[in-house]
Enzyme design. Structure first.
Site, mmCIF file in Angstrom:
data_model
loop_
_atom_site.group_PDB
_atom_site.id
_atom_site.type_symbol
_atom_site.label_atom_id
_atom_site.label_comp_id
_atom_site.label_asym_id
_atom_site.label_seq_id
_atom_site.Cartn_x
_atom_site.Cartn_y
_atom_site.Cartn_z
ATOM 1 N N HIS A 1 1.067 -1.182 -0.046
ATOM 2 C CA HIS A 1 0.010 0.135 0.110
ATOM 3 C C HIS A 1 0.908 1.351 0.026
ATOM 4 O O HIS A 1 1.978 1.198 0.697
ATOM 5 C CB HIS A 1 -1.044 0.058 1.357
ATOM 6 C CG HIS A 1 -2.034 -1.071 1.037
ATOM 7 N ND1 HIS A 1 -2.998 -1.015 2.179
ATOM 8 C CD2 HIS A 1 -2.171 -2.190 0.671
ATOM 9 C CE1 HIS A 1 -3.921 -1.900 1.948
ATOM 10 N NE2 HIS A 1 -3.271 -2.852 0.945
ATOM 11 N N GLU B 1 1.085 3.734 1.917
ATOM 12 C CA GLU B 1 1.377 4.226 3.173
ATOM 13 C C GLU B 1 2.489 3.368 3.533
ATOM 14 O O GLU B 1 3.491 3.906 3.988
ATOM 15 C CB GLU B 1 0.165 4.139 4.287
ATOM 16 C CG GLU B 1 -0.870 5.195 3.961
ATOM 17 C CD GLU B 1 -2.030 4.160 3.385
ATOM 18 O OE1 GLU B 1 -1.764 3.419 2.122
ATOM 19 O OE2 GLU B 1 -3.224 3.920 3.881
ATOM 20 N N CYS C 1 -6.304 1.663 5.708
ATOM 21 C CA CYS C 1 -6.865 0.504 6.217
ATOM 22 C C CYS C 1 -6.244 0.185 7.798
ATOM 23 O O CYS C 1 -5.166 0.749 8.118
ATOM 24 C CB CYS C 1 -6.262 -0.535 5.140
ATOM 25 S SG CYS C 1 -4.618 -0.900 5.231
ATOM 26 N N CYS D 1 -2.427 -0.466 7.516
ATOM 27 C CA CYS D 1 -1.529 0.798 7.345
ATOM 28 C C CYS D 1 -1.699 1.667 8.641
ATOM 29 O O CYS D 1 -0.669 2.163 9.037
ATOM 30 C CB CYS D 1 -2.020 1.784 6.159
ATOM 31 S SG CYS D 1 -1.589 0.894 4.652
#
Length: 150
Positions: free
Chosen positions: A53, A55, A83, A86
């Site tokens: 992801h 992040e 999410c 993260c």
């Protein structure tokens, strides 16, 4: 120091992710002096890695640049509510401030769903600011998924 948003850079990373066929999410890590030290867009499909992801990639790069696993005093700008995975990484990295754009009622982990920062097991809670450039971030996501369905 005067506040300066770095969400436009995160949005550019999200656009680049969409161009690669990835869900359009971008992230930027800014050091306490206001300098961008890392930026990334989603690369889940490209890297065949469910943890890639935006992040996570930006935090990894910022930690590598700092030579340390914690980023106290750093800011993270991300185009979509993080999410749970993260959000946990943000806590573990000790990010000082989280700025995000679009809310994610389906998979979010900050204001929705798991609400990671609200748990007593969460060792560090950043200051959280939401709805930063939300219309632009929402439009990117909406257009991306509409094109996939169409």
């Amino acid at each position: 120091m005067v506040f300066r948003s770095h969400m436009e850079v995160a949005l550019a990373e999200a656009r680049a992710a969409a161009a690669r066929g990835e869900v359009p999410v971008g992230a930027v890590v800014v050091d306490p002096a206001g300098r961008i030290v890392a930026q990334a867009g989603n690369r889940v499909r490209e890297l065949s890695d469910p943890t890639a992801h935006a992040e996570i990639l930006a935090i990894r790069a910022a930690c590598a640049a700092a030579g340390f696993e914690r980023l106290g005093g750093h800011d993270l700008y991300v185009t979509l509510e993080p999410c749970p995975m993260c959000a946990a990484a943000i806590s573990f990295a000790r990010i000082g401030r989280l700025y995000y754009g679009a809310q994610d009622p389906k998979s979010g982990g900050v204001a929705h769903g798991a609400r990671v920062f609200a748990h007593p097991q969460c060792h560090h809670v950043p200051d959280v600011y939401d709805a930063i450039a939300a219309p632009e971030a929402e439009a990117l996501l909406r257009d991306f998924f509409a094109a996939r369905r169409g």
